[in-house]
Scaffold this active site. Structure first.
Site, mmCIF file in Angstrom:
data_model
loop_
_atom_site.group_PDB
_atom_site.id
_atom_site.type_symbol
_atom_site.label_atom_id
_atom_site.label_comp_id
_atom_site.label_asym_id
_atom_site.label_seq_id
_atom_site.Cartn_x
_atom_site.Cartn_y
_atom_site.Cartn_z
ATOM 1 N N LYS A 53 105.912 -4.185 -85.590
ATOM 2 C CA LYS A 53 105.527 -3.163 -84.611
ATOM 3 C C LYS A 53 104.017 -2.983 -84.596
ATOM 4 O O LYS A 53 103.433 -2.447 -85.512
ATOM 5 C CB LYS A 53 106.187 -1.810 -84.904
ATOM 6 C CG LYS A 53 106.071 -0.898 -83.672
ATOM 7 C CD LYS A 53 106.163 0.566 -83.963
ATOM 8 C CE LYS A 53 104.897 1.217 -84.427
ATOM 9 N NZ LYS A 53 103.770 1.192 -83.473
ATOM 10 N N GLY A 70 98.051 1.531 -92.605
ATOM 11 C CA GLY A 70 97.661 2.663 -91.768
ATOM 12 C C GLY A 70 97.195 3.812 -92.638
ATOM 13 O O GLY A 70 96.762 3.608 -93.776
ATOM 14 N N SER A 71 97.337 5.015 -92.112
ATOM 15 C CA SER A 71 96.814 6.180 -92.828
ATOM 16 C C SER A 71 97.702 6.532 -94.029
ATOM 17 O O SER A 71 98.905 6.243 -94.031
ATOM 18 C CB SER A 71 96.735 7.369 -91.872
ATOM 19 O OG SER A 71 98.026 7.654 -91.371
ATOM 20 N N THR A 72 97.095 7.170 -95.013
ATOM 21 C CA THR A 72 97.832 7.580 -96.208
ATOM 22 C C THR A 72 98.939 8.557 -95.835
ATOM 23 O O THR A 72 100.061 8.482 -96.351
ATOM 24 C CB THR A 72 96.859 8.176 -97.237
ATOM 25 O OG1 THR A 72 96.042 7.097 -97.722
ATOM 26 C CG2 THR A 72 97.572 8.815 -98.414
ATOM 27 N N GLU A 73 98.645 9.434 -94.882
ATOM 28 C CA GLU A 73 99.639 10.423 -94.457
ATOM 29 C C GLU A 73 100.898 9.722 -93.900
ATOM 30 O O GLU A 73 102.026 10.032 -94.306
ATOM 31 C CB GLU A 73 98.978 11.264 -93.369
ATOM 32 C CG GLU A 73 99.699 12.514 -93.016
ATOM 33 C CD GLU A 73 99.093 13.073 -91.723
ATOM 34 O OE1 GLU A 73 97.911 12.818 -91.437
ATOM 35 O OE2 GLU A 73 99.854 13.736 -90.995
ATOM 36 N N GLY A 89 101.735 6.648 -94.376
ATOM 37 C CA GLY A 89 102.290 5.839 -95.472
ATOM 38 C C GLY A 89 103.302 6.637 -96.280
ATOM 39 O O GLY A 89 104.360 6.128 -96.667
ATOM 40 N N GLU A 106 99.400 -0.401 -97.444
ATOM 41 C CA GLU A 106 97.945 -0.563 -97.542
ATOM 42 C C GLU A 106 97.353 0.586 -96.743
ATOM 43 O O GLU A 106 97.464 0.620 -95.523
ATOM 44 C CB GLU A 106 97.548 -1.936 -96.981
ATOM 45 C CG GLU A 106 96.179 -2.373 -97.442
ATOM 46 C CD GLU A 106 95.121 -2.105 -96.399
ATOM 47 O OE1 GLU A 106 94.512 -1.007 -96.471
ATOM 48 O OE2 GLU A 106 94.916 -2.950 -95.537
ATOM 49 N N CYS A 155 89.530 0.451 -93.290
ATOM 50 C CA CYS A 155 90.060 1.258 -94.392
ATOM 51 C C CYS A 155 89.201 1.140 -95.645
ATOM 52 O O CYS A 155 89.130 2.064 -96.440
ATOM 53 C CB CYS A 155 91.501 0.891 -94.675
ATOM 54 S SG CYS A 155 91.762 -0.880 -94.732
ATOM 55 N N GLU A 192 89.081 10.810 -95.092
ATOM 56 C CA GLU A 192 88.753 9.573 -94.380
ATOM 57 C C GLU A 192 88.455 9.905 -92.906
ATOM 58 O O GLU A 192 89.321 10.407 -92.192
ATOM 59 C CB GLU A 192 89.939 8.606 -94.476
ATOM 60 C CG GLU A 192 89.588 7.225 -93.987
ATOM 61 C CD GLU A 192 90.730 6.223 -94.129
ATOM 62 O OE1 GLU A 192 91.892 6.626 -93.944
ATOM 63 O OE2 GLU A 192 90.445 5.043 -94.392
#
Ligand code: ADP
Length: 502
Positions: free
Chosen positions: A184, A237-240, A242, A259, A293, A396
């Protein structure tokens, strides 16, 4: 695809790629992806959601258990190699489309993104025939060996900052190891992954081995991450997000690799080659509009060189040509979307409220051509007088914005550099070899650059410590995420087991 098409304002149309065919979404829905330089619609794209994800996962399962399982490792390698060659022969068109969809300067798409995409497929083509098990010297009359097998159907969710390259990082090791994939792409940049799907078909991969399903994160992405029919989910993508994905995968105990974000320290000691370090700081934060990132978004300067460094850094930042990303002279294009631009702007307000100084930048560039007035442009920005605990040093920002923090000595530095939830990368500029290697050991990050920054290669592992994720992409390490180990025991003695033969 013609290169003239990439530059026209007539929107293109794209469908989903499922089971070797380009098809509309079950719902018939589409969404538009803008050209971030002009705000105009670049393409109208079929919008996948749960029903399409179900179809794609079923196709990937059929392929995994059917045709793909019969394809030899050598054949898989040859297909990957052919794909790399097709990417190279379509480099110009792919680069132009990448720039039109993402906004990154054409010199980056053409000389970095597309060649690195081909390089990743080429590198993993070589691995297909080199994935091996082991024999284990167990005690007794037994023969014990391992099989290294593919994991199965892999869901892969990728971001918009390097649309083609992120697809390659995910697809290449998965395919080399014999998995099938539902990929995706990000809703902001779906087009080049769909062009890649055409090349995948041309390279000879059987139907259903790779499926590309653009759509929104909350619908298509969430349906993929929580799908009981996938064996592994890989996300960048973003930690959130993730964390959301890890939670969604937990219900089925789907294997996960992540990642995620970063807030990398880029550190300049007083003994550094200052010219090189200034270049490194520029590369660290302005490359790809800062949408990286592993960007060097915390610039640590030794107090003794701070003034000299900042004078040079500011002067160079102000000379960066921001504008038309299709122009080969342009060094910075627009940010990817209006949302990202707003988010970056909000940090300028936050920086001021926290007591930092906006040394340069912090807004829209002056004197843009009429055509680009609705584009999402932002100037190279430096915040000075930052303390490491401030939000601008901890969160970030994902834009061309660096926060300058000063330090007195090495202990003070290491403490501050590690004071972050992230651990993706770090850079250090010094002529002292001992210090450089001490630092490489003490910093908690997955990549360390010494007197360089943002260097990557398909053969070298990349991934995060702490909340920057888990698993490693690229290099032999990536294969670990896409294979599982089976231990096989064979009796060589013909004797009964344990006491049961008595
Ligand atoms: P960014 O914040 O930089 O846009 P995200 O982490 O939101 O990056 O997005 C990266 C990818 O994750 C995109 O493909 C996006 O569609 C997808 N995504 C976003 N939210 C979710 C979600 N809840 N579940 C699955 N995928 C998601």
């Amino acid at each position: 695809m013609s290169s003239a098409q990439a530059a026209t304002s007539e929107p293109r149309r794209y469908q989903l790629f499922i089971d070797g065919k380009f098809v509309d979404a079950e719902s018939g829905k589409t969404f538009q992806t803008p050209n971030p330089a002009t705000g105009e619609t670049l393409a109208e794209v079929a919008e996948a959601d749960k029903a399409d994800i179900d179809k794609a996962v079923a196709a990937a399962r059929r392929a995994f258990e059917g045709k793909w399982a019969k394809v030899s490792a050598r054949e898989r390698g040859r297909m990957l190699y052919k794909l790399a060659q097709l990417i190279e022969s379509n480099a110009k068109q792919l680069a132009e489309l990448e720039t039109a969809d993402n906004g990154k300067p054409i010199r980056e798409s053409l000389y970095i993104d597309v060649p690195a995409t081909a390089e990743n497929f080429e590198y993993f083509a070589g691995w297909a025939t080199k994935i091996e098990g082991e024999t284990i010297p167990v005690p007794g009359q037994f023969f014990n060996y391992t099989l290294r097998e593919p994991v199965g159907v892999c869901g892969q969710i990728i971001p918009w900052n390097f649309p083609l390259l992120m697809a390659a990082w995910k697809l290449a090791p998965a395919l080399a190891a014999g998995n099938t994939v539902v990929l995706k792409p990000a809703e902001q940049t779906p087009t080049t992954a769909l062009e890649l799907a055409k090349l995948i078909q041309e390279a000879g991969f059987p139907d259903g081995v790779v499926n590309v399903v653009p759509g929104y994160g909350e619908t298509a992405g969430a349906a993929l991450a929580s799908h009981a029919g996938i064996d592994k989910i890989a996300f960048t993508g973003s930690t959130e997000v993730g964390k959301t994905i890890a939670r969604a995968a937990a219900d089925n105990l789907t294997k996960v690799s992540l990642e995620l974000g970063g807030k990398a320290p880029n550190i300049v000691f007083a003994d550094a080659d200052i010219d090189q370090a200034v270049n490194g700081a520029m590369m660290g934060i302005f490359y790809n509009q800062g949408q990286v990132c592993c960007a060097g978004s915390r610039l640590f300067l030794d107090e003794r060189v701070k003034d000299e460094f900042l004078d040079r850094f500011k002067a160079k930042a102000e000379k960066i040509k921001v504008g038309d990303p299709m122009d080969k002279q342009t060094l910075m294009g627009p940010q990817v979307s209006a949302e990202q631009l707003d988010r970056i702007k909000s940090y300028v307000t936050i920086a001021r409220e926290e007591g930092a100084t906006v040394l340069t930048g912090g807004g829209a560039p002056a004197a843009l051509d009429e055509k680009f007035r609705r584009g999402y442009f932002f100037t190279p920005t430096i915040f000075s007088d930052v303390q490491n605990r401030m939000r601008v040093a901890q969160e970030e920002i994902f834009g061309p914005v660096t926060s300058v923090i000063t330090f007195k000595d090495e202990d003070d530095l290491i403490r501050q550099a590690n004071e972050t939830i992230y651990g993706l990368s770090a850079g250090i500029w010094t002529r002292d070899v001992r210090r450089a290697h001490r630092f490489a050991r003490e910093i908690k990050a997955g990549t360390v650059w010494i007197n360089t920054f943002n260097m990557m290669n398909a053969a070298s592992p990349f991934g995060g410590y702490k909340q920057s994720g888990y698993g490693r992409e690229m290099g032999r390490h990536a294969l670990e995420m896409y294979t599982q180990v089976k231990s096989v025991w064979v009796d060589l003695s013909g004797k009964p087991i344990g006491w049961y033969g008595q």
